[in-house]
Design a protein around this motif. Structure first.
Motif, PDB file in Angstrom:
ATOM      1  N   ILE B 115       0.823  -1.211   0.000  1.00  0.00           N
ATOM      2  CA  ILE B 115       0.000   0.000   0.000  1.00  0.00           C
ATOM      3  C   ILE B 115       0.857   1.260   0.000  1.00  0.00           C
ATOM      4  CG2 ILE B 115      -1.708   1.294   1.327  1.00  0.00           C
ATOM      5  CD1 ILE B 115      -2.806  -1.463   2.204  1.00  0.00           C
ATOM      6  N   GLY B 116       1.905   1.270   0.833  1.00  0.00           N
ATOM      7  CA  GLY B 116       2.733   2.476   0.927  1.00  0.00           C
ATOM      8  C   GLY B 116       3.596   2.681  -0.299  1.00  0.00           C
ATOM      9  N   VAL B 117       4.418   1.689  -0.611  1.00  0.00           N
ATOM     10  CA  VAL B 117       5.338   1.829  -1.738  1.00  0.00           C
ATOM     11  C   VAL B 117       4.566   1.845  -3.054  1.00  0.00           C
ATOM     12  CG1 VAL B 117       7.332   0.847  -2.899  1.00  0.00           C
ATOM     13  CG2 VAL B 117       7.138   0.689  -0.433  1.00  0.00           C
ATOM     14  N   GLY B 118       3.623   0.906  -3.162  1.00  0.00           N
ATOM     15  CA  GLY B 118       2.825   0.844  -4.392  1.00  0.00           C
ATOM     16  C   GLY B 118       2.109   2.151  -4.655  1.00  0.00           C
ATOM     17  N   GLY B 119       1.454   2.659  -3.615  1.00  0.00           N
ATOM     18  CA  GLY B 119       0.714   3.908  -3.774  1.00  0.00           C
ATOM     19  C   GLY B 119       1.620   5.038  -4.196  1.00  0.00           C
ATOM     20  N   ALA B 120       2.734   5.181  -3.452  1.00  0.00           N
ATOM     21  CA  ALA B 120       3.633   6.298  -3.738  1.00  0.00           C
ATOM     22  C   ALA B 120       4.228   6.167  -5.132  1.00  0.00           C
ATOM     23  CB  ALA B 120       4.741   6.361  -2.695  1.00  0.00           C
ATOM     24  N   TYR B 121       4.544   4.941  -5.529  1.00  0.00           N
ATOM     25  CA  TYR B 121       5.182   4.799  -6.830  1.00  0.00           C
ATOM     26  C   TYR B 121       4.191   5.026  -7.962  1.00  0.00           C
ATOM     27  CZ  TYR B 121       8.828   3.695 -10.045  1.00  0.00           C
ATOM     28  OH  TYR B 121       9.760   3.811 -11.035  1.00  0.00           O
ATOM     29  N   SER B 122       2.943   4.610  -7.753  1.00  0.00           N
ATOM     30  CA  SER B 122       1.960   4.837  -8.814  1.00  0.00           C
ATOM     31  C   SER B 122       1.578   6.306  -8.891  1.00  0.00           C
ATOM     32  CB  SER B 122       0.689   4.030  -8.558  1.00  0.00           C
ATOM     33  OG  SER B 122       1.008   2.752  -8.108  1.00  0.00           O
ATOM     34  N   GLY B 123       1.496   6.948  -7.732  1.00  0.00           N
ATOM     35  CA  GLY B 123       1.133   8.368  -7.714  1.00  0.00           C
ATOM     36  C   GLY B 123      -0.324   8.559  -8.094  1.00  0.00           C
ATOM     37  N   GLY B 124      -0.713   9.818  -8.223  1.00  0.00           N
ATOM     38  CA  GLY B 124      -2.051  10.148  -8.683  1.00  0.00           C
ATOM     39  C   GLY B 124      -3.138   9.635  -7.763  1.00  0.00           C
ATOM     40  N   LEU B 125      -4.233   9.189  -8.390  1.00  0.00           N
ATOM     41  CA  LEU B 125      -5.411   8.797  -7.633  1.00  0.00           C
ATOM     42  C   LEU B 125      -5.123   7.595  -6.736  1.00  0.00           C
ATOM     43  CD1 LEU B 125      -8.360   9.687  -7.371  1.00  0.00           C
ATOM     44  CD2 LEU B 125      -8.937   7.830  -8.955  1.00  0.00           C
ATOM     45  N   VAL B 126      -4.365   6.636  -7.259  1.00  0.00           N
ATOM     46  CA  VAL B 126      -4.043   5.434  -6.485  1.00  0.00           C
ATOM     47  C   VAL B 126      -3.394   5.839  -5.163  1.00  0.00           C
ATOM     48  CG1 VAL B 126      -2.713   3.300  -6.454  1.00  0.00           C
ATOM     49  CG2 VAL B 126      -3.732   4.102  -8.584  1.00  0.00           C
ATOM     50  N   ASP B 127      -2.446   6.769  -5.282  1.00  0.00           N
ATOM     51  CA  ASP B 127      -1.743   7.216  -4.087  1.00  0.00           C
ATOM     52  C   ASP B 127      -2.701   7.929  -3.135  1.00  0.00           C
ATOM     53  OD1 ASP B 127       0.397   7.707  -2.387  1.00  0.00           O
ATOM     54  OD2 ASP B 127       0.738   9.684  -3.269  1.00  0.00           O
ATOM     55  N   ASP B 128      -3.538   8.799  -3.695  1.00  0.00           N
ATOM     56  CA  ASP B 128      -4.487   9.533  -2.850  1.00  0.00           C
ATOM     57  C   ASP B 128      -5.356   8.579  -2.044  1.00  0.00           C
ATOM     58  OD1 ASP B 128      -3.494  11.871  -3.706  1.00  0.00           O
ATOM     59  OD2 ASP B 128      -5.092  12.295  -5.148  1.00  0.00           O
ATOM     60  N   VAL B 129      -5.885   7.576  -2.730  1.00  0.00           N
ATOM     61  CA  VAL B 129      -6.773   6.627  -2.051  1.00  0.00           C
ATOM     62  C   VAL B 129      -5.991   5.832  -1.012  1.00  0.00           C
ATOM     63  CG1 VAL B 129      -8.194   4.574  -2.363  1.00  0.00           C
ATOM     64  CG2 VAL B 129      -8.353   6.472  -3.987  1.00  0.00           C
ATOM     65  N   ALA B 130      -4.800   5.376  -1.407  1.00  0.00           N
ATOM     66  CA  ALA B 130      -3.986   4.595  -0.466  1.00  0.00           C
ATOM     67  C   ALA B 130      -3.649   5.420   0.773  1.00  0.00           C
ATOM     68  CB  ALA B 130      -2.701   4.123  -1.146  1.00  0.00           C
ATOM     69  N   THR B 131      -3.307   6.687   0.550  1.00  0.00           N
ATOM     70  CA  THR B 131      -2.958   7.552   1.678  1.00  0.00           C
ATOM     71  C   THR B 131      -4.148   7.770   2.591  1.00  0.00           C
ATOM     72  OG1 THR B 131      -1.501   8.696   0.168  1.00  0.00           O
ATOM     73  CG2 THR B 131      -1.895   9.746   2.276  1.00  0.00           C
ATOM     74  N   LEU B 132      -5.304   8.045   1.985  1.00  0.00           N
ATOM     75  CA  LEU B 132      -6.511   8.263   2.780  1.00  0.00           C
ATOM     76  C   LEU B 132      -6.804   7.032   3.626  1.00  0.00           C
ATOM     77  CD1 LEU B 132      -8.825  10.265   3.269  1.00  0.00           C
ATOM     78  CD2 LEU B 132     -10.145   8.989   1.587  1.00  0.00           C
ATOM     79  N   PHE B 133      -6.684   5.879   2.970  1.00  0.00           N
ATOM     80  CA  PHE B 133      -6.936   4.621   3.648  1.00  0.00           C
ATOM     81  C   PHE B 133      -6.018   4.452   4.848  1.00  0.00           C
ATOM     82  CE2 PHE B 133      -8.853   0.430   2.976  1.00  0.00           C
ATOM     83  CZ  PHE B 133      -9.999   0.842   2.336  1.00  0.00           C
ATOM     84  N   SER B 134      -4.718   4.661   4.630  1.00  0.00           N
ATOM     85  CA  SER B 134      -3.812   4.441   5.772  1.00  0.00           C
ATOM     86  C   SER B 134      -4.054   5.484   6.849  1.00  0.00           C
ATOM     87  CB  SER B 134      -2.336   4.438   5.356  1.00  0.00           C
ATOM     88  OG  SER B 134      -2.156   4.723   4.028  1.00  0.00           O
ATOM     89  N   ASN B 135      -4.329   6.712   6.466  1.00  0.00           N
ATOM     90  CA  ASN B 135      -4.568   7.728   7.492  1.00  0.00           C
ATOM     91  C   ASN B 135      -5.801   7.417   8.323  1.00  0.00           C
ATOM     92  OD1 ASN B 135      -2.338   9.188   6.933  1.00  0.00           O
ATOM     93  ND2 ASN B 135      -3.346  10.656   5.610  1.00  0.00           N
ATOM     94  N   ILE B 136      -6.833   6.887   7.672  1.00  0.00           N
ATOM     95  CA  ILE B 136      -8.039   6.531   8.416  1.00  0.00           C
ATOM     96  C   ILE B 136      -7.737   5.377   9.367  1.00  0.00           C
ATOM     97  CG2 ILE B 136     -10.310   5.469   8.201  1.00  0.00           C
ATOM     98  CD1 ILE B 136     -10.721   7.195   5.713  1.00  0.00           C
ATOM     99  N   PHE B 137      -6.995   4.391   8.858  1.00  0.00           N
ATOM    100  CA  PHE B 137      -6.719   3.237   9.711  1.00  0.00           C
ATOM    101  C   PHE B 137      -5.776   3.578  10.849  1.00  0.00           C
ATOM    102  CE2 PHE B 137      -8.976   0.513   6.889  1.00  0.00           C
ATOM    103  CZ  PHE B 137      -9.371  -0.530   7.708  1.00  0.00           C
ATOM    104  N   ILE B 138      -4.987   4.637  10.664  1.00  0.00           N
ATOM    105  CA  ILE B 138      -4.118   5.038  11.769  1.00  0.00           C
ATOM    106  C   ILE B 138      -4.956   5.579  12.920  1.00  0.00           C
ATOM    107  CG2 ILE B 138      -2.524   6.854  12.493  1.00  0.00           C
ATOM    108  CD1 ILE B 138      -0.953   6.316   9.976  1.00  0.00           C
ATOM    109  N   VAL B 139      -5.998   6.339  12.611  1.00  0.00           N
ATOM    110  CA  VAL B 139      -6.757   6.939  13.705  1.00  0.00           C
ATOM    111  C   VAL B 139      -7.811   5.997  14.281  1.00  0.00           C
ATOM    112  CG1 VAL B 139      -6.356   9.358  13.184  1.00  0.00           C
ATOM    113  CG2 VAL B 139      -8.212   8.163  12.047  1.00  0.00           C
ATOM    114  N   ILE B 140      -8.149   4.935  13.565  1.00  0.00           N
ATOM    115  CA  ILE B 140      -9.081   3.969  14.169  1.00  0.00           C
ATOM    116  C   ILE B 140      -8.289   3.076  15.110  1.00  0.00           C
ATOM    117  CG2 ILE B 140     -10.545   1.978  13.721  1.00  0.00           C
ATOM    118  CD1 ILE B 140     -11.510   3.339  11.238  1.00  0.00           C
TER     119      ILE B 140
END
Lengths: 335, 313, 332, 328
Positions: B115-140
């Motif tokens: 999720i982290g490396v894949g998202g960052a390497y793909s960039g764009g929307l994939v990264d945005d979604v991956a980042t949102l996902f991890s940020n949400i899971f961090i606070v839950i």
């Protein structure tokens, strides 16, 4: 003229376990009131260490410091910490190398200036303080309304001007400038240089300028000290150094810059790389890169000696006037 | 390098040669006493887990009449309220705890990488979604979520527990790895590799991954610590299989039999100390990796050298 | 100057590149830039930070696509190069050298790998090990002698100058036609710069490589370049033979640049102080000349209209209303 | 978008995500936990309450998932979480309302104390790095943070409660002294809270010390610290106003990220101390398979952590000028 800074036989040796790294070796120079001196050298020549030592920012448990530093007549080694703290910025101030990192990122320009004033307890009223801040900013060509801004909101040139303003806040007698224009665009760089020259004329402070850029130093400074591998290898009035550089390294440095006018001659550069201070070659540190190397250069470290009333050079090509006056070396050239 | 510096103006050359001595990470690690101590402790527990049947033969759950006996020459760590040997249970318990810890840690790290490396390497929307996902899971909060999930699973088995822990354990690593990928991706050597014709996978495999290895290992160790803690906590609450032998279930039974109120400290101390030792060991290894890649943080003895580096920096 | 009758290797025709900033405004990084690079030619793109020279490099390397206009390599539009093999083919012919030799080498790869890998990718050698001969030859060519001593070294064992030589060797490894060199000496010690410049000149002589040399330093541009293109805020404003542009700058911006170069010959001379406002203080640009806010000779016309190119000499042209056309020079 | 707006938007999305996760969990989990629950509830609760349960757990199979989701949201908006089984027939919302203040008080205060104390110690040891104190503090911090919260709780309970009788063994207040706003009652409550709070502080302190130290040490080497020194600014001011203020920013981010973890540890501490907060409830709900209570607790805890994060973010925005102005 009155001496502001006197550095005598200063050596700084970093200790790293069993390794000892001589970063500054037997450096002496003086700065008089209103004088601009320059220290020229490339990366790894020890000039940053020299500045840090002069500013008394080197902690003794990582470096052995010998020799003496006199600031405004006082030997800094014997000054107590509180007096030293008060001497800072009123006697000696610093324009750091990279204003990008030298300003506190989360304090406004105004607050940083206020903190410096507060540390020296010189401002009685807030109105005086505000006035002083505005005046200082105007001095470096920044509109006072910018004082509320934070460093990240300023361009590189503006930040450098702020750094100069900070250094001048308490009207110091000596300003140390560490590569004050490196990394700035040429035109901005020119503007800052002229700013420095103008302020220096107006306020009369002395400047100790440190840079790798010989052409800039020659243009700005009265006296130049060229450093290589922790030692001063040549010194003299900038005009003379430019016209007749004596040390092969100085010659190389000056020849390094392609001229903007005149013929396009082939640039030689200096072969090789600057040495690792931890693993200096035997003899003269410049010997592996020198095209005029003699046998003696491999064995003996040349001492900085006067070659005329105003100039000194540390090179076996110029035997001391005191010991031999033949002018020509008795050693054979080996390359 | 900052974009403003044209010339390495201070004694950078010296700094670089010195710092780079640390770059041969493995040698540096082996020479690093902190890291080796941690590694040895950790390996000791791994050995204990593997060799349990030989070191402590027999059934650790076997019930005897010798209940709540304080440590003596026969029962080195005393017995439980059901007369089981605490020493045996502790040794056998290493297995379950390490199994869950290691596999959940590895799985979570794998998720972080994807999720982290894949998202960052793909960039764009994939990264945005991956980042949102991890940020949400961090606070839950993870543990309550795990408690709910395992309750639904009615005493989760080992597999389920691994999945549940991995499911809540990835986001922190994903975030760290993402920012590292982003910073590496924009570095000139990665651009240079792309411009010399290296394909996407080649860039990832030959340029990014080798440079991320120490961070990935550090992250793996951190996640293992987290997973061990989570496993022990869930077992302690009785949400796993309470009949397996693990440090968590030991504490569960100890607490059920009110061991402390009976003064049976020997039942409580060993599993906790073991957890602390493993956690401390992993922290030591992690710290030494940190020290090797970021020498400023080092604490003692050789701090002089490091401060020297700092001075020159 | 090398005059060539071959068709240009690379050309930009009216290329613009616009970025969207986060705040919804448009940033015109490159505006209406046209240039050609001929075989064996060293073209210098001179400009300060924010002038768009790095974006231009990215457009040429194909890592950015133009918003308008066409970048073409030997007549082929870059935008139409899509397949992996075509991209590889382009990478084989156009290479790049970066500014920071500390960042452009992977600290985990040996010199041999760094130089050999591009050869392997482009099948110039069967494998890095079996291409060692060629790698060593290349290392010798860039002045890393004896090459065998450098082959297994890691970047940290090299000085800045040596690293940059490795970076140059990597670029030359695939025998390119054109190398884009983005400020290749600005981060090096001054004593090492001349050597790198010399290396670029030698590469042109021996391998016939053309260079786009990007810099903010006019002196090195004059030293190395056949032609100089001056760029300011995304627009080219002056173009001509290197010597000619520096000796007779026509655009006020070029004049300011020439003025600003530190010059030891001027030492001690009293100087007029030109107050140079910082770039961020200048107004948002309209359709006119971007140098208008700072220009000492600007008129109202300059604010609204971008001047067209005017030839002031045979191959020397300027985009400024104040430039006197060639014919007038001849008559006066 | 400004920093603030971006963060608010994020929290809205995160809020929605946790609500939806809560909706999905009972529907995605294997087994027939919910049906089992309905069986147990039948005849005990009103048809209305039963219907609410149905919609909460997705048993009303004649309605589409979307409708169920709609009904779930409506129930949520009315604070209708169904009825607790453990505390039958008290509505879940009432059960939670009673437990929430205890948790907020205990965990909130303990966490803030721990963060503040850890940050101060971190600043101090970073400033005196490589000193005797530093050499002692770092391993000690690493060691204490390696133990699980609940185990430390057990040990403290044993030592200070059972062996020394210094503190009570369980509960948040004496049964003879119901909580009230009177001095004896408040003293009693504080007395009961000391040991659990101490546990939480000790277990989490090491982490804060280490992270602040790790942030502080690089910040001490920044050029602006050197410049401040050269300018004769006093050490104390450099330490707090220059170095620590800058180092605090990444530490705050770390604080926000670790909150979920801390809360989890604190919840387990509550269980050991039988402290009548959310954690203890969660444990009871899990033991009794009290799904309505379980779901509601998960949601409440998530939202509480979200809110705490939001507060930290707002604080960050105030402390870092870059957050607000360069945003976009």
């Amino acid at each position: 003229m009155k001496e502001i800074l006197g550095v005598e036989h200063l050596s700084v040796t970093y200790t790293d376990g069993n390794r000892r790294i001589p970063a500054v070796n037997d450096v002496s120079f003086t700065v008089d009131e209103g004088e601009i001196i320059a220290i020229a050298g490339e990366s790894g020549c020890g000039k940053s260490t020299l500045i840090t030592a002069i500013l008394q920012l080197l902690s003794p448990d990582i470096a052995d410091i010998t020799g003496s530093i006199r600031l405004n007549g006082q030997d800094l080694a014997s000054v107590d910490p509180e007096l030293l703290r008060r001497m800072r910025w009123t006697d000696i101030s610093l324009v750091p190398q990279s204003a990008m990192n030298a300003l506190n990122p989360i304090m406004s320009i105004e607050e940083q200036m206020k903190r410096i004033m507060a540390a020296h307890g010189t401002m009685p009223t807030t109105r005086d303080l505000d006035k002083r801040i505005d005046e200082t900013l105007v001095m470096v060509n920044i509109q006072p309304r910018y004082k509320k801004l934070y460093p990240f909101e300023l361009s590189g040139g503006m930040r450098q001007r702020v750094a100069i303003a900070l250094a001048l806040m308490l009207h110091p007698k000596l300003v140390v400038m560490d590569e004050p224009t490196t990394g700035l665009d040429v035109i901005v760089q020119r503007g800052i240089l002229m700013e420095i020259r103008r302020l220096q004329k107006e306020l009369g402070f002395a400047v100790c300028l440190v840079s790798h850029d010989m052409s800039l130093l020659i243009e700005l400074a009265h006296t130049i000290y060229v450093m290589y591998a922790g030692r001063v290898i040549e010194s003299g009035p900038s005009r003379e150094i430019y016209r007749t550089p004596k040390h092969p390294y100085t010659q190389g440095l000056i020849a390094c810059f392609p001229p903007l006018q005149g013929s396009r001659k082939v640039l030689e550069g200096i072969p090789g790389s600057p040495p690792d201070l931890g693993q200096l070659p035997p003899g003269c540190a410049f010997q592996p890169r020198c095209t005029q190397c003699l046998d003696i250069c491999l064995a003996e470290i040349p001492v900085l000696e006067k070659v005329s009333s105003s100039r000194a050079v540390a090179c076996h090509l110029y035997p001391s006037q005191l010991t031999s006056n033949t002018g020509e070396s008795t050693y054979d050239r080996i390359s | 390098m900052t974009e403003t510096t044209d010339i390495p103006g201070n004694d950078l050359e010296l700094l670089r040669t010195m710092r780079s001595r640390n770059n041969q990470s493995w040698h540096a690690f082996i020479r690093n006493r902190t890291g080796m101590t941690g590694m040895l402790i950790f390996l000791l527990f791994v050995a204990l887990a593997i060799l349990a049947p030989w070191i402590a033969p027999g059934n650790p759950s076997a019930i005897t009449m010798n209940i709540l006996i304080p440590p003596n020459s026969h029962y080195l760590l005393g017995t439980t309220a059901e007369g089981q040997s605490v020493l045996m249970q502790t040794i056998w318990g290493t297995r379950s705890t390490l199994l869950v810890g290691l596999s959940a840690g590895a799985l979570a790290t794998l998720l972080s990488i994807i999720i982290g490396v894949g998202g960052a390497y793909s960039g764009g929307l994939v990264d945005d979604v991956a980042t949102l996902f991890s940020n949400i899971f961090i606070v839950i909060p993870g543990i309550p979520l795990m408690i709910v999930l395992t309750t639904y699973l009615h005493h989760a088995g080992v597999g389920a527990m691994i999945l549940v822990i991995a499911f809540t354990g990835w986001p922190f690593g994903a975030r760290v790895l993402r920012s590292q990928t982003l910073s590496l991706r924009s570095r000139d050597f990665v651009r240079a590799a792309r411009l010399s014709g290296e394909g996407t996978w080649g860039v990832v495999r030959r340029e990014l991954f080798p440079n991320m290895l120490s961070l990935i290992i550090a992250n793996l160790l951190g996640t293992i610590m987290y997973a061990i803690g989570a496993e022990v906590s869930l077992q302690f609450l009785g949400l796993g299989n309470i009949n397996t032998v693990s440090w968590g279930t030991m504490l569960y039974w100890a607490s059920n039999y009110q061991a402390l109120l009976n003064g049976a400290w020997w039942w409580i101390i060993p599993p906790g100390v073991c957890i602390g030792l493993i956690g401390g060991a992993l922290a030591l290894v992690n710290r030494s990796i940190d020290e090797i890649s970021n020498p400023q943080l080092a604490m003692s003895g050789r701090s002089k050298k490091r401060r020297l580096r700092r001075k020159l920096a | 100057m090398t005059e060539s009758h071959d068709a240009p290797i690379l050309s930009l025709e009216h290329v613009s590149k616009t970025f969207h900033s986060g705040k919804g405004t448009l940033i015109h990084a490159v505006r209406d830039v046209s240039l050609v690079i001929n075989p064996r030619e060293i073209v210098c793109l001179v400009g300060e930070s924010g002038s768009g020279k790095s974006t231009t490099a990215n457009l040429i390397m194909g890592t950015e696509t133009p918003t308008q206009g066409v970048v073409s390599y030997r007549g082929q539009n870059l935008a139409q190069i899509r397949t992996r093999s075509a991209i590889l083919d382009y990478r084989r012919h156009v290479q790049m050298i970066f500014q920071d030799p500390y960042g452009s080498l992977n600290s985990l790869h040996t010199v041999g790998y760094t130089v050999g890998r591009p050869m392997q990718i482009h099948h110039l050698v069967p494998s890095i090990n079996r291409g060692a001969d060629q790698i060593l030859r290349l290392l010798r060519q860039v002045g890393l002698t004896p090459p065998s001593e450098y082959y297994y070294k890691l970047p940290y064992q090299l000085s800045g100058g040596q690293r940059q030589r490795v970076a140059i060797a990597r670029a030359l490894a695939v025998q390119p036609d054109l190398v884009v060199a983005d400020e290749p000496v600005s981060m090096l010690d001054v004593s090492l710069r001349a050597g790198i410049l010399q290396l670029i000149l030698e590469a042109r002589e021996s391998a016939g490589v053309a260079f786009l040399y990007i810099t903010h330093d006019l002196a090195s541009a004059r030293y190395i370049g056949d032609r100089i293109l001056v760029m300011y805020k995304g627009r080219l404003c002056e173009e001509g033979p290197a010597e000619e542009v520096i000796a007779h700058p026509h655009h006020p911006y070029t004049q300011a640049l020439v003025e600003a170069v530190p010059n030891p010959e001027r030492m001690g001379q009293p100087e007029e102080i030109i107050v140079t406002p910082d770039l961020n203080e200048t107004k948002v640009l309209g359709s006119g000349c971007p140098y208008y806010p700072l220009c000492p000779v600007a008129t109202a016309q300059c604010q609204d209209t971008m001047p067209e190119w005017t030839f002031v000499q045979d191959q020397h042209q300027v985009r400024c209303f104040n430039a006197a056309p060639l014919s007038m020079h001849h008559t006066s | 978008m400004t920093y603030l707006r971006r963060r608010l938007l994020f929290y809205l999305i995160a809020f929605w995500a946790s609500i939806t996760l809560n909706f999905l969990i009972p529907r995605l989990m294997p087994g027939n936990a919910a049906e089992d629950l309905m069986m147990r509830m039948h005849g005990k609760v009103s048809p209305y309450a039963l219907k609410a349960l149905e919609s909460e757990f997705g048993l009303a199979q004649h309605t589409s998932l979307l409708t169920q989701y709609g009904q779930y949201l409506v129930a949520l908006a009315h604070g209708n979480f169904g009825v607790s089984i453990t505390y039958f027939p008290t509505p879940v919302i009432v059960v939670i309302e009673q437990a929430l203040p205890w948790t907020l008080g205990l965990i909130g205060v303990a966490t803030v104390i721990s963060f503040a104390l850890g940050t101060l110690i971190g600043i101090w040891v970073a400033w005196h790095r490589a000193s005797r104190w530093d050499r002692f503090t770092v391993p000690a911090a690493m060691f204490t943070s390696a133990f699980p919260y609940f185990w430390l709780a057990l040990i403290f309970l044993y030592v200070f409660g059972f062996l020394f009788h210094w503190f009570p063994l369980a509960q948040a207040y004496s049964s003879s002294l119901p909580p009230a706003l009177t001095v004896p009652s408040i003293i009693d409550i504080v007395y009961h809270a000391i040991l659990p709070a101490f546990t939480i502080v000790i277990a989490s302190l090491g982490g804060w010390i280490l992270s602040m130290r790790n942030n502080m040490i690089p910040s001490l080497q920044e050029d602006y610290i050197q410049l401040a020194r050269a300018a004769g600014i006093k050490d104390r001011i450099i330490m707090y106003q220059y170095a620590a203020r800058n180092a605090l920013l990444p530490n705050l981010t770390g604080f926000a990220m670790a909150l979920g973890f801390i809360v989890a540890g604190a919840i387990l501490t509550e269980i050991v101390f039988s402290y009548p907060g959310l954690g203890f409830l969660l444990f009871q709900a899990a033991s009794n398979q009290d799904y309505p209570l379980l779901q509601a607790l998960l949601l409440i805890i998530s939202v509480a952590v979200l809110l705490a994060n939001l507060i930290v973010d707002l604080l960050y925005g105030r402390l870092d000028p870059r957050a607000n102005r360069s945003g976009g």
